[in-house]
Design an enzyme around this catalytic site. Structure first.
Site, PDB file in Angstrom:
ATOM      1  N   SER A   1       0.860  -1.181   0.000  1.00 58.02           N
ATOM      2  CA  SER A   1       0.000   0.000   0.000  1.00 58.02           C
ATOM      3  C   SER A   1       0.899   1.235   0.000  1.00 58.02           C
ATOM      4  O   SER A   1       2.100   1.139   0.312  1.00 58.02           O
ATOM      5  CB  SER A   1      -0.903   0.005   1.244  1.00 58.02           C
ATOM      6  OG  SER A   1      -0.109   0.173   2.407  1.00 58.02           O
TER       7      SER A   1
ATOM      8  N   ASP B   1      -0.623  -1.247  -4.189  1.00 56.78           N
ATOM      9  CA  ASP B   1      -2.014  -1.499  -3.808  1.00 56.78           C
ATOM     10  C   ASP B   1      -2.726  -0.174  -3.518  1.00 56.78           C
ATOM     11  O   ASP B   1      -2.257   0.618  -2.687  1.00 56.78           O
ATOM     12  CB  ASP B   1      -1.990  -2.399  -2.549  1.00 56.78           C
ATOM     13  CG  ASP B   1      -3.333  -3.021  -2.240  1.00 56.78           C
ATOM     14  OD1 ASP B   1      -4.132  -3.209  -3.172  1.00 56.78           O
ATOM     15  OD2 ASP B   1      -3.568  -3.338  -1.054  1.00 56.78           O
TER      16      ASP B   1
ATOM     17  N   ASP C   1      -6.347   3.447  -7.992  1.00 57.20           N
ATOM     18  CA  ASP C   1      -7.669   3.406  -7.364  1.00 57.20           C
ATOM     19  C   ASP C   1      -8.280   4.799  -7.424  1.00 57.20           C
ATOM     20  O   ASP C   1      -8.100   5.614  -6.516  1.00 57.20           O
ATOM     21  CB  ASP C   1      -7.543   2.905  -5.923  1.00 57.20           C
ATOM     22  CG  ASP C   1      -8.874   2.930  -5.189  1.00 57.20           C
ATOM     23  OD1 ASP C   1      -9.874   3.389  -5.780  1.00 57.20           O
ATOM     24  OD2 ASP C   1      -8.907   2.500  -4.021  1.00 57.20           O
TER      25      ASP C   1
ATOM     26  N   HIS D   1     -12.402  -4.406   3.198  1.00 59.84           N
ATOM     27  CA  HIS D   1     -11.075  -4.481   3.802  1.00 59.84           C
ATOM     28  C   HIS D   1     -11.222  -4.569   5.321  1.00 59.84           C
ATOM     29  O   HIS D   1     -12.197  -4.053   5.876  1.00 59.84           O
ATOM     30  CB  HIS D   1     -10.260  -3.225   3.468  1.00 59.84           C
ATOM     31  CG  HIS D   1      -9.956  -3.082   2.004  1.00 59.84           C
ATOM     32  ND1 HIS D   1     -10.346  -1.988   1.267  1.00 59.84           N
ATOM     33  CD2 HIS D   1      -9.288  -3.881   1.162  1.00 59.84           C
ATOM     34  CE1 HIS D   1      -9.928  -2.134   0.020  1.00 59.84           C
ATOM     35  NE2 HIS D   1      -9.289  -3.273  -0.076  1.00 59.84           N
ATOM     36  N   GLY D   2     -10.254  -5.192   5.968  1.00 61.99           N
ATOM     37  CA  GLY D   2     -10.273  -5.248   7.427  1.00 61.99           C
ATOM     38  C   GLY D   2     -11.197  -6.343   7.925  1.00 61.99           C
ATOM     39  O   GLY D   2     -11.466  -7.321   7.220  1.00 61.99           O
TER      40      GLY D   2
ATOM     41  N   GLY E   1     -10.063 -10.278   1.064  1.00 59.70           N
ATOM     42  CA  GLY E   1     -10.122 -11.744   1.129  1.00 59.70           C
ATOM     43  C   GLY E   1     -10.128 -12.274   2.557  1.00 59.70           C
ATOM     44  O   GLY E   1     -10.716 -13.332   2.825  1.00 59.70           O
TER      45      GLY E   1
HETATM   46  P1  13P Z   1      -8.061  -7.767   3.815  1.00 64.03           P
HETATM   47  O1  13P Z   1      -8.128  -6.571   4.707  1.00 64.03           O
HETATM   48  O2  13P Z   1      -9.350  -8.525   3.838  1.00 64.03           O
HETATM   49  O3  13P Z   1      -6.920  -8.640   4.114  1.00 64.03           O
HETATM   50  O4  13P Z   1      -7.928  -7.247   2.321  1.00 64.03           O
HETATM   51  C1  13P Z   1      -6.705  -6.802   1.822  1.00 64.03           C
HETATM   52  C2  13P Z   1      -6.856  -6.132   0.520  1.00 64.03           C
HETATM   53  O5  13P Z   1      -7.853  -6.265  -0.164  1.00 64.03           O
HETATM   54  C3  13P Z   1      -5.732  -5.293   0.062  1.00 64.03           C
HETATM   55  O6  13P Z   1      -6.015  -4.594  -1.085  1.00 64.03           O
END
Ligand code: 13P
Length: 279
Positions: A47, A82, A104, A175-176, A205
């Site tokens: 990121s 990312d 993004d 996310h998270g 994920g």
């Molecule tokens: P998580 O926070 O579910 O692990 O997702 C990470 C993600 O999508 C990074 O772009």
């Protein structure tokens, strides 16, 4: 190594390539070692916040390339930016030697998202380009946002007007940490995959069940991103270690207390995604 072909092979073969986000030297090392052991291709997600934390984009590239050489890593590895929301960050990462870029611009209007994505695509050399449409909600890099679902017609317009390699639609993953049961719209996912014929990316994920991850792959998802689950597993082991070893002050011992549990998460996801021995 041609990662475009790796993505297409995954799409045809109905498996997905994992993206594991890195935060520091140790995370990059553990993930590379485990992916090498499992012979899985991998995206190392970075990121903008993580890149800044590690010193900058050049440092990230040198660090990963050094590890690949010193550890004799032979699997395909993509250093991936990312969620960069500005062209400046994308340019810095491209110039530093990143292999893959996620622009993004999902907080902009459809037209502005298309324009900014194209500006980054035009600047890129051979980097893979991922873009986001709709807004994937949740918390990342300390920032929280709401989800806006991706519309199929907009996705078709977006893909026909950009020359991207991967599309990240927002279809219910976050996310998270999930609050409540995840509710993913697989019908729209399949529709977007069929109508755009592009490899799709599933963000958020962590916390999704094996069944959800496998359904997503069946609906056209080719890359799945994981960050939070690795952080939680690592953190739990490090807390246990500190609680049991109050006098330990060597940072190598403290940080590496999370190695085993982080690697376990990596190998479990590789097994679910089906990317073992595809590298
Ligand atoms: P998580 O926070 O579910 O692990 O997702 C990470 C993600 O999508 C990074 O772009």
């Amino acid at each position: 190594m041609n990662f475009r072909n790796i993505l297409l092979k995954a799409k045809e073969g109905k498996y997905a390539i994992p993206q594991f986000n890195i935060n520091n030297l140790e995370w990059a090392k553990y993930i590379l070692e485990e992916c090498e052991k499992e012979k899985s291709p991998v995206f190392l997600g970075v990121s903008t916040g993580a890149a800044k934390y590690m010193g900058g984009y050049n440092t990230v590239v040198s660090l990963v390339k050094g590890l690949i050489k010193d550890l004799n890593i032979s699997i395909p590895v993509m250093i991936h930016l990312d969620h960069a929301s500005t062209k400046e960050d994308c340019i810095k990462a491209i110039d530093a030697g990143f292999d893959s870029i996620m622009i993004d611009a999902s907080s902009l209007s459809l037209n502005d998202n298309i324009s900014l994505t194209n500006e980054v695509k035009n600047y890129s050399k051979n980097q893979l380009i991922e873009a986001e449409l709709g807004k994937i909600g949740g918390t990342e890099d300390g920032l929280t946002s709401d989800i806006y679902y991706t519309n199929t017609n907009e996705a078709v317009t977006f893909v026909s007007e950009t020359n991207i390699d991967m599309l990240a639609p927002a279809l219910g993953s976050v996310h998270g940490i999930y609050k409540g049961e995840p509710n993913i719209n697989f019908d729209v996912m399949r529709e977007i995959s069929t109508k755009t014929n592009l490899p799709l990316v599933l963000h958020g994920g962590s916390g999704l069940s094996t069944e959800i991850l496998k359904n997503a792959i069946a609906c056209g998802i080719v890359k799945i991103n994981f960050n939070t689950e690795l952080q939680i597993a690592w953190h739990k082991s490090v807390i246990d270690f500190i609680n049991n070893n109050k006098e330990a002050y060597d940072p190598r011992k403290v940080i590496s207390a999370g190695e085993k549990s982080l690697k376990k998460v990596v190998s479990e996801y590789i097994s679910i995604l089906g990317s073992k021995n595809k590298g």
